[in-house]
Design an enzyme around this catalytic site. Sequence first.
Site, PDB file in Angstrom:
ATOM      1  N   ASP A  61       0.885  -1.166   0.000  1.00 39.85           N
ATOM      2  CA  ASP A  61       0.000   0.000   0.000  1.00 39.85           C
ATOM      3  C   ASP A  61       0.921   1.213   0.000  1.00 39.85           C
ATOM      4  OD1 ASP A  61      -1.666   2.124   0.552  1.00 39.85           O
ATOM      5  OD2 ASP A  61      -2.342   1.371   2.503  1.00 39.85           O
TER       6      ASP A  61
ATOM      7  N   LYS B 169       2.673  11.303  -3.413  1.00 37.53           N
ATOM      8  CA  LYS B 169       1.636  10.599  -4.169  1.00 37.53           C
ATOM      9  C   LYS B 169       0.670  11.571  -4.854  1.00 37.53           C
ATOM     10  CE  LYS B 169      -1.732   6.895  -3.451  1.00 37.53           C
ATOM     11  NZ  LYS B 169      -2.138   5.921  -2.434  1.00 37.53           N
TER      12      LYS B 169
ATOM     13  N   GLU C 132      -7.255   0.485  -4.187  1.00 35.75           N
ATOM     14  CA  GLU C 132      -7.201   0.401  -2.729  1.00 35.75           C
ATOM     15  C   GLU C 132      -8.506  -0.095  -2.095  1.00 35.75           C
ATOM     16  OE1 GLU C 132      -5.635   4.266  -1.888  1.00 35.75           O
ATOM     17  OE2 GLU C 132      -3.699   3.685  -2.725  1.00 35.75           O
TER      18      GLU C 132
ATOM     19  N   ASP D 242     -12.881   5.067   1.791  1.00 36.69           N
ATOM     20  CA  ASP D 242     -11.454   5.188   2.116  1.00 36.69           C
ATOM     21  C   ASP D 242     -11.031   6.656   2.051  1.00 36.69           C
ATOM     22  OD1 ASP D 242      -8.696   5.168   2.272  1.00 36.69           O
ATOM     23  OD2 ASP D 242      -8.397   3.637   0.738  1.00 36.69           O
TER      24      ASP D 242
HETATM   25  P1  ADP Z   1      -2.761   7.386   3.080  1.00 39.10           P
HETATM   26  O1  ADP Z   1      -3.440   6.132   2.681  1.00 39.10           O
HETATM   27  O2  ADP Z   1      -3.127   8.538   2.209  1.00 39.10           O
HETATM   28  O3  ADP Z   1      -1.312   7.243   3.284  1.00 39.10           O
HETATM   29  P2  ADP Z   1      -3.671   7.037   5.775  1.00 39.10           P
HETATM   30  O4  ADP Z   1      -4.802   6.121   5.587  1.00 39.10           O
HETATM   31  O5  ADP Z   1      -2.446   6.522   6.407  1.00 39.10           O
HETATM   32  O6  ADP Z   1      -3.364   7.808   4.456  1.00 39.10           O
HETATM   33  O7  ADP Z   1      -4.232   8.287   6.594  1.00 39.10           O
HETATM   34  C1  ADP Z   1      -3.432   9.366   6.869  1.00 39.10           C
HETATM   35  C2  ADP Z   1      -4.286  10.530   7.221  1.00 39.10           C
HETATM   36  O8  ADP Z   1      -5.104  10.191   8.327  1.00 39.10           O
HETATM   37  C3  ADP Z   1      -3.477  11.753   7.609  1.00 39.10           C
HETATM   38  O9  ADP Z   1      -4.028  12.899   7.022  1.00 39.10           O
HETATM   39  C4  ADP Z   1      -3.639  11.769   9.111  1.00 39.10           C
HETATM   40  O10 ADP Z   1      -3.532  13.066   9.616  1.00 39.10           O
HETATM   41  C5  ADP Z   1      -5.022  11.219   9.292  1.00 39.10           C
HETATM   42  N1  ADP Z   1      -5.239  10.645  10.611  1.00 39.10           N
HETATM   43  C6  ADP Z   1      -4.514   9.682  11.223  1.00 39.10           C
HETATM   44  N2  ADP Z   1      -4.966   9.447  12.447  1.00 39.10           N
HETATM   45  C7  ADP Z   1      -6.027  10.275  12.614  1.00 39.10           C
HETATM   46  C8  ADP Z   1      -6.942  10.519  13.698  1.00 39.10           C
HETATM   47  N3  ADP Z   1      -6.843   9.870  14.848  1.00 39.10           N
HETATM   48  N4  ADP Z   1      -7.893  11.454  13.513  1.00 39.10           N
HETATM   49  C9  ADP Z   1      -8.003  12.133  12.351  1.00 39.10           C
HETATM   50  N5  ADP Z   1      -7.177  11.960  11.314  1.00 39.10           N
HETATM   51  C10 ADP Z   1      -6.201  11.041  11.446  1.00 39.10           C
HETATM   52 MG    MG Z   2      -4.457   4.652   2.051  1.00 38.33          MG
END
Ligand code: ADP
Ligand code: MG
Length: 583
Positions: A9, A70, A147, A169
Site C-alpha cells: 500500500d 503521491k 485500494e 477510504d
Molecule cells: P494514506 O493512505 O493517504 O497514506 P492514511 O490512511 O495513512 O493515508 O491516513 C493518513 C491521514 O489520516 C493523515 O491525514 C492523518 O492526519 C489522518 N489521521 C490519522 N490518524 C487520525 C486521527 N486519529 N484522527 C483524524 N485523522 C487522522
Molecule cells: Mg491509504
Amino acid sequence: MSDLIVGIDLGTTNSVLAVTLEGRIKVIDIHGQPTMPSCVGLDSAGKLIVGNAARNQLIAAPDATVVSIKRKMGEEIRVKLGDKEYSPEEISSFILRELKIEGERQLGQPIKKAVITVPAFFNERQRKATQIAGELAGLEVVRIINEPTAAALAYGAGRTSDETMLVYDLGGGTFDVSVVVVEQGVVEVKASHGDTHLGGDDFDDLLVQRAVREFREKHGVDLSANSAILCRLKVVLERAKCHLSDEPFVSVREEYLDGQHHLEMEISRAEYEEMIALLLEKTLTCIHQSMQDARLIPKDIGKVMLVGGSTRTPIVHRLLHERLQVEPRWEINPDLIVAMGAAIQGAIIAGEKNYSILVDITPHTFGTTTVAVRDGFERLVCAPIIPRNTPLPASKSEVFFTMYDNQDEVKVDARQGESFLPEENSLIGDFLVEGLSPVPAGSPIIIHFDLDLNGMLKVTATEKHTGLAKTVTMDTRGNRALDVDEARRNIASLIGDPAAGVATNGDETADVETEESPEELLASAKDLRKRGEALLTKGLGADDAEEIRKLIHDSAEAIKNRDWAALGGANDTLSDLVFYLED
Ligand code: ADP
Ligand code: MG
C-alpha cells in the site's frame, strides 16, 4: 513453493508492506512499525533517508524532505531534494525500495514481485507512474489494484456469507468509495468513485490557514509566504487534528513561531468539523454517484467499511451513519487492510488456492474523439468505447467511418473521462493510421480498446475494406512521459548501487498470458450471462432458451465450485450460442 509476491500500500502519508506466508497474511514491520511514513529526505551528510527518519527532520530541514509525493504522481514535474531534482516516480521509488530492502531483511528472502495499490480513481497516467516507480525500485509490478478493492478483498477472504457493502477510504491525500458485492467468496466491485485530491492533507491545510489568520490578527505578522513556518504549522496542526478525534478541545502552543511571537490557539472539535464540512460533503456526493452507478439505494447497503486514517474523525462516522442508516465499521485495521488485500491478490496471482476471487471495474470511461452531428452542426465529440464500471479486463470495439473520399489517413486518440467534449477528458495518447485504401467516404475503421487488469489501455485501429485490414497498436506504456533509463541514472547516486534499480526484465508486463486467469474467466462469464439473460427476454425458441438457461446455470455452478476449467467450457459454449443468437 510458489513465487513470493508481496502486497504494497503506497500511501500518501503512510506505506505498508504485507505478504502471505503459508496461507496467512502478515504485515511486515518496517523500522519496527507496521506503517512507514511515505517521507523521503536527505540527512545532513546528503545520504538518503526514508520513513520515520525523514519525517522527523521535516521541521528542521523542509528543503531536504519530501512528503505526500503521491499527490504529484502522474504529473510531469520535478521536486527538489537537496540540490537535485527528482520526478514523483523517482521519489516514490525510494519509498518502495526501502520497503523492499527492509522486507527482505525481515523475511530473509529476496522480494522481486509486488502488487501495488492505487486509489480506484487514479487515472491511467497515475497508474503508469506507480508502475514505473516500482520498476525503478527493482520490483516487478505484477499487478496494480485499487485500494478499496484490496480492502474489500481482505475483508471478503474466506467469507461465505453474501454481502453488499460500501468501502469508504479517506486517507491523507485521496478519497475513494466503492460499492462491492461479496458473493460466494467472489469479491465484485460494482462501481467506484472518488477524488484523487481530497484527504487529511486538505484538512491540515484548512487548520494552517486558520492559524495564519489568527496570527495575523493578533500579531500583525503575515506567515503565508514563509514555507518553513508553514511546514512547522502543518506538522503541529496535523497532530492537533488527530487529538480532536478523541478530545473535544485541543490547545496548540508554538513558541517563537516567527522568532518573536508565540502561537497560541484553541480549536474545538465542533469548529474543526464545521471547517471540513464542505470537503466531507464532496465525499457524500461521490457515494451518491457510485450508488447510482451500481443502481442501489441506501437500503441495499448491508455494511459500510471504513478505511484510511482520516475516517477516525468522528464526524465522518456520524455523517455516514446519518445518510446511509448503517453504522459504519472499521474492519480489521483501517491502516493495514489495504496492504493485506494486496498481499492476498499477490498470493492469488502466485497461484495459491483458497482465496477469494476478485472482479474489479474501471471507474473511468475510455473513449475516442470522433466527429458527430449535434444540433445540425458537425463537431468533435468523445465517443465512449469502454463505459465506466465495466468489469476488467475489458475488450470492446466500435466502428467509425472515414469522412472524405480517398481519405488516406486517420488520427485515433484515446481519452479518459465522462464528458462528451474531448477537451474535458484527459488524453491518454494518440496515433496516426496512414496509407488507407483509396475508397469513397464512409469506409469503416474499427477501433478496439483493451483495458487490462491494471487498468492500462491498449488501442488498435483496423481499416476494414474488402478484405484489406491495417492494424496499428498503441501500447500506452510506450508513451511514457518519463524516460526510465534516464530516471535510473538520476537516482543512481542516491541509492549507491547503480545496478540496484535495474528491473529483472524491462517489459515483463507486456507478456501475453496464454491461459485465461480466473478474473478474466469471471469477467467473460459475467458479460456472457448478461447477454444471455437479455436474449431470454426477447422470446427465443424453446430449445435455445433451455440451452441458455442450462449454460447460465453451469456457469454459476462452476464459479461456486471454483472450477475454472468448467467455467472456461461454459463460457465457450455460451459465447458461441449468444453470438449465433444475437445476429
Ligand atoms: P494514506 O493512505 O493517504 O497514506 P492514511 O490512511 O495513512 O493515508 O491516513 C493518513 C491521514 O489520516 C493523515 O491525514 C492523518 O492526519 C489522518 N489521521 C490519522 N490518524 C487520525 C486521527 N486519529 N484522527 C483524524 N485523522 C487522522
Ligand atoms: Mg491509504
